[in-house]
Design a protein around this motif. Structure first.
Motif, PDB file in Angstrom:
ATOM      1  N   LEU A 142       0.947  -1.168  -0.018  1.00  0.00           N
ATOM      2  CA  LEU A 142      -0.075  -0.017  -0.045  1.00  0.00           C
ATOM      3  C   LEU A 142       0.678   1.080   0.024  1.00  0.00           C
ATOM      4  N   LYS A 143       2.178   1.313   0.489  1.00  0.00           N
ATOM      5  CA  LYS A 143       2.856   2.395   0.788  1.00  0.00           C
ATOM      6  C   LYS A 143       4.568   1.798   0.633  1.00  0.00           C
ATOM      7  N   ASN A 144       5.030   2.500   0.030  1.00  0.00           N
ATOM      8  CA  ASN A 144       6.581   2.333   0.036  1.00  0.00           C
ATOM      9  C   ASN A 144       7.479   3.434  -0.471  1.00  0.00           C
ATOM     10  N   ASP A 145       8.345   3.894   0.654  1.00  0.00           N
ATOM     11  CA  ASP A 145       9.145   5.177   0.056  1.00  0.00           C
ATOM     12  C   ASP A 145      10.498   4.654  -0.238  1.00  0.00           C
ATOM     13  N   GLY A 146      10.825   3.438  -0.580  1.00  0.00           N
ATOM     14  CA  GLY A 146      11.898   2.905  -1.142  1.00  0.00           C
ATOM     15  C   GLY A 146      12.464   2.032  -0.173  1.00  0.00           C
ATOM     16  N   THR A 147      11.972   1.955   1.035  1.00  0.00           N
ATOM     17  CA  THR A 147      12.560   0.880   2.148  1.00  0.00           C
ATOM     18  C   THR A 147      12.431  -0.440   1.763  1.00  0.00           C
ATOM     19  N   LEU A 148      11.376  -0.865   1.141  1.00  0.00           N
ATOM     20  CA  LEU A 148      11.212  -2.191   0.554  1.00  0.00           C
ATOM     21  C   LEU A 148      11.440  -2.188  -0.913  1.00  0.00           C
ATOM     22  N   PRO A 149      12.141  -3.216  -1.441  1.00  0.00           N
ATOM     23  CA  PRO A 149      12.951  -4.348  -0.550  1.00  0.00           C
ATOM     24  C   PRO A 149      13.923  -4.066   0.371  1.00  0.00           C
ATOM     25  N   LEU A 165      -5.994  -4.118  -3.929  1.00  0.00           N
ATOM     26  CA  LEU A 165      -7.220  -4.284  -2.871  1.00  0.00           C
ATOM     27  C   LEU A 165      -8.631  -4.627  -3.455  1.00  0.00           C
ATOM     28  N   PRO A 166      -9.173  -5.600  -2.650  1.00  0.00           N
ATOM     29  CA  PRO A 166     -10.428  -6.134  -3.114  1.00  0.00           C
ATOM     30  C   PRO A 166     -11.736  -5.339  -2.619  1.00  0.00           C
ATOM     31  N   VAL A 167     -11.281  -4.217  -1.511  1.00  0.00           N
ATOM     32  CA  VAL A 167     -12.099  -3.601  -0.731  1.00  0.00           C
ATOM     33  C   VAL A 167     -11.389  -2.101  -0.843  1.00  0.00           C
ATOM     34  N   THR A 168     -12.371  -1.287  -0.282  1.00  0.00           N
ATOM     35  CA  THR A 168     -11.820   0.044  -0.086  1.00  0.00           C
ATOM     36  C   THR A 168     -11.385   0.336   1.500  1.00  0.00           C
ATOM     37  N   PHE A 169     -10.285   0.875   1.702  1.00  0.00           N
ATOM     38  CA  PHE A 169      -9.989   1.326   2.900  1.00  0.00           C
ATOM     39  C   PHE A 169     -10.483   2.634   3.280  1.00  0.00           C
ATOM     40  N   PRO A 170     -11.324   2.887   3.972  1.00  0.00           N
ATOM     41  CA  PRO A 170     -11.639   4.438   4.308  1.00  0.00           C
ATOM     42  C   PRO A 170     -10.692   5.181   5.106  1.00  0.00           C
ATOM     43  N   ALA A 171     -10.745   6.384   5.001  1.00  0.00           N
ATOM     44  CA  ALA A 171      -9.872   7.257   5.666  1.00  0.00           C
ATOM     45  C   ALA A 171     -10.288   7.262   7.009  1.00  0.00           C
ATOM     46  N   ASP A 216       1.435   8.563   7.915  1.00  0.00           N
ATOM     47  CA  ASP A 216       2.503   9.351   7.329  1.00  0.00           C
ATOM     48  C   ASP A 216       3.658   9.442   8.093  1.00  0.00           C
ATOM     49  N   ARG A 217       3.860   8.418   8.969  1.00  0.00           N
ATOM     50  CA  ARG A 217       5.035   8.372  10.122  1.00  0.00           C
ATOM     51  C   ARG A 217       5.735   7.154   9.467  1.00  0.00           C
ATOM     52  N   VAL A 218       5.218   6.127   8.883  1.00  0.00           N
ATOM     53  CA  VAL A 218       6.240   5.049   8.461  1.00  0.00           C
ATOM     54  C   VAL A 218       6.347   4.972   7.099  1.00  0.00           C
ATOM     55  N   ALA A 219       7.194   4.131   6.788  1.00  0.00           N
ATOM     56  CA  ALA A 219       8.144   4.186   5.434  1.00  0.00           C
ATOM     57  C   ALA A 219       7.318   3.191   4.354  1.00  0.00           C
ATOM     58  N   ALA A 220       6.520   2.195   4.981  1.00  0.00           N
ATOM     59  CA  ALA A 220       5.978   1.262   4.082  1.00  0.00           C
ATOM     60  C   ALA A 220       4.798   0.592   4.801  1.00  0.00           C
ATOM     61  N   VAL A 221       3.915   0.149   4.078  1.00  0.00           N
ATOM     62  CA  VAL A 221       2.900  -0.617   4.608  1.00  0.00           C
ATOM     63  C   VAL A 221       2.385  -1.823   3.597  1.00  0.00           C
ATOM     64  N   LEU A 222       2.241  -3.094   4.228  1.00  0.00           N
ATOM     65  CA  LEU A 222       2.116  -4.140   3.468  1.00  0.00           C
ATOM     66  C   LEU A 222       1.077  -4.921   3.944  1.00  0.00           C
ATOM     67  N   PHE A 256      -7.225   4.109   0.989  1.00  0.00           N
ATOM     68  CA  PHE A 256      -6.745   3.438  -0.320  1.00  0.00           C
ATOM     69  C   PHE A 256      -7.974   2.994  -0.966  1.00  0.00           C
ATOM     70  N   ALA A 257      -8.029   3.158  -2.349  1.00  0.00           N
ATOM     71  CA  ALA A 257      -8.952   2.792  -3.101  1.00  0.00           C
ATOM     72  C   ALA A 257      -9.091   1.492  -3.511  1.00  0.00           C
ATOM     73  N   PHE A 258     -10.229   0.910  -3.648  1.00  0.00           N
ATOM     74  CA  PHE A 258     -10.576  -0.216  -4.221  1.00  0.00           C
ATOM     75  C   PHE A 258      -9.610  -0.422  -5.524  1.00  0.00           C
ATOM     76  N   GLY A 259      -8.794  -1.589  -5.422  1.00  0.00           N
ATOM     77  CA  GLY A 259      -7.830  -1.727  -6.796  1.00  0.00           C
ATOM     78  C   GLY A 259      -6.316  -1.174  -6.598  1.00  0.00           C
ATOM     79  N   ASP A 260      -6.092  -0.316  -5.212  1.00  0.00           N
ATOM     80  CA  ASP A 260      -4.972   0.058  -5.285  1.00  0.00           C
ATOM     81  C   ASP A 260      -3.917  -0.970  -4.896  1.00  0.00           C
ATOM     82  N   GLY A 261      -2.705  -0.782  -5.042  1.00  0.00           N
ATOM     83  CA  GLY A 261      -1.421  -1.521  -4.966  1.00  0.00           C
ATOM     84  C   GLY A 261      -0.207  -1.311  -5.698  1.00  0.00           C
ATOM     85  N   LEU A 262       0.748  -1.308  -5.138  1.00  0.00           N
ATOM     86  CA  LEU A 262       2.001  -1.135  -5.725  1.00  0.00           C
ATOM     87  C   LEU A 262       2.784  -2.277  -5.943  1.00  0.00           C
ATOM     88  N   SER A 263       3.850  -2.164  -6.809  1.00  0.00           N
ATOM     89  CA  SER A 263       4.871  -3.327  -7.446  1.00  0.00           C
ATOM     90  C   SER A 263       6.405  -2.912  -6.939  1.00  0.00           C
TER      91      SER A 263
END
Length: 453
Positions: free
Chosen positions: A18-25, A344-350, A311-317, A398-405
């Motif tokens: 869901l989030k990655n600032d470059g810490t992963l991999p 994401l198969p569902v929406t994550f509300p704010a 907003d305080r973490v580098a990545a979320v998986l 995060f919206a339905f369908g979101d995801g990073l590679s």
């Protein structure tokens, strides 16, 4: 392919970055890794409760998976940061004082299953603990679970620090501290767990209150099945202050990367009343992130959760409920041996004001005079799922369908061609623009004209 390899492949295919600032991999420069959180060790909850329950007999924990995958000269330090999501044991005698001054809690029983506890209790007595199972052995109780109960007492801290409480059971229950409801579950067939944490100095006290209606519990006696408790049962557990949080923060501060594994318990027979992570996991993540900006959060959840620390973490998986291959797959994904291929198969509300179920009428529904569910209003009409957010111009977390590679992709030349049968064909060129393999998911969304309603 053996079953364990298949289990790992399934996790990797469904994992969502869901989030990655470059810490992963994780890079070779990460020589010291802190593995933190209640979901990181042997007590992790990795499967659903209820009839879908499958016992994880060959579970690879997160910390073991990372230790096995990390290079030999990398130090992997484990710090749970807090207790697991399991219910805590009953408190020792003497920590509760009833309003009369006697040791224990004042138990009051009402001849109505309504959790609002209207009227006058028909039985009131002091009990040593909240440890209810079935109908109390007293005369005058209404039949068919047509009653409710309340326990009240003052809790006095014998040691200073964060005191933890859990309330485990079924039916409808509320846990109150100093006049404020801190957690609740409602209309639960199977065992649910509530959590409360109170920071107190030595000798300080807090007013505790537990409310319970066993109306919707399954069966008439306690049964242990599906890794949960069935039947009219309610228990208030307690754990004295510990230094697990301090150990986790110290481990994070000394590490190159901190990885926090957090999650929740979900299952058939009960619905969540909150989207926050249970217990004080949000506080743990925030404290670890304050100690180490290169903090990765791995979510082991059955659905969407809020993320006040995002907003305080580098990545979320997000790994969902991974089962036996948990640790092996987590390590492969964190080190980049596998690409997180899920979206994401569902929406994550704010927050909990978003989405179609944000009012009492729409979820869990209005109630009758005695507290039973009466009517659930499906006010979203045809705007189901992500369409509701679209229609109401709500920006989710995060919206339905979101995801990073871990790879970088381009999608060019998108074109739509009408087909003779009234359908359409969509074509596009997908190109991997990076030097590593990865997974992209091409998504096409169809909108209807306003006249369709």
């Amino acid at each position: 392919m053996c079953s364990s390899d298949l289990a790992v492949e399934i996790i990797e295919s469904g994992a969502v970055l869901l989030k990655n600032d470059g810490t992963l991999p994780l890079a070779p420069a990460a020589r010291r890794i802190a593995v933190i959180g209640p979901q990181s060790g042997a007590g992790a909850v990795v499967v659903e409760q209820g009839s879908p329950y499958v016992e994880p007999r060959h579970l690879v924990t997160a910390v073991d998976g990372i230790k096995s995958r990390a290079p030999r000269d990398v130090a992997v330090v484990h710090a749970p940061g807090g207790p697991t999501l399991k219910a805590l044991p009953l408190p020792p005698p003497g920590v509760f004082t009833a309003p009369s001054g006697e040791p224990g809690l004042l138990a009051e029983y009402y001849a109505s299953p309504d959790i609002a506890l209207r009227g006058t209790p028909f039985v009131a007595r002091v009990e040593p603990a909240v440890n209810a199972e079935g109908v109390p052995k007293l005369d005058g109780f209404p039949g068919d679970k047509g009653w409710a109960a309340r326990w009240r007492a003052k809790f006095t801290a014998r040691t200073g620090g964060r005191h933890r409480f859990t309330l485990e059971g079924s039916g409808t229950a509320e846990l109150w501290v100093d006049g404020k409801r801190v957690d609740a579950f409602a209309h639960s067939d199977f065992g649910s767990v509530l959590y409360a944490e109170i920071d107190l100095e030595v000798g300080a006290s807090a007013q505790m209150e537990v409310r319970w209606s066993p109306r919707t519990t399954l069966g008439d006696a306690q049964r242990l099945m599906f890794d949960t408790i069935l039947g009219p049962v309610l228990r208030l557990g307690y754990a004295a202050p510990d230094d697990l949080r301090a150990q986790a923060v110290a481990a994070a501060r000394a590490a190159d990367v901190a990885i926090v594994f957090a999650g929740n318990k979900v299952g058939e027979g009960s619905d969540r009343l909150s989207l926050r992570l249970p217990s004080d996991q949000d506080d743990l993540i925030a404290a670890v992130a304050a100690a180490n900006p290169r903090t990765v959060v791995v979510l082991v959840t059955g659905g969407a959760v809020t993320m006040p620390w995002l907003d305080r973490v580098a990545a979320v998986l997000e790994l969902w409920l991974p089962g036996d291959g948990f640790g092996t797959a987590a390590a492969a994904l964190l080190y980049g041996d596998a690409d997180p291929a899920g979206r994401l198969p569902v929406t994550f509300p704010a927050d909990e004001t978003q989405g179609p179920g944000a009012t009492q009428a729409t979820y869990p529904g209005t109630t009758t005079a005695n507290g039973a569910i009466d009517t659930v209003h499906f006010d979203e009409d045809l705007a189901v799922g992500y369409r509701y957010y679209d229609q109401h111009r709500q920006t989710p977390l995060f919206a339905f369908g979101d995801g990073l590679s871990y790879a970088r992709f381009s999608i060019d030349g998108a074109a739509v061609r009408a087909l003779p049968n009234g359908g359409a064909e969509v074509r596009a060129r997908v190109r991997n623009k990076s030097e590593r393999g990865g997974t992209e998911v091409v998504q096409v969304y169809v909108g209807f004209p306003p006249a369709a309603g």
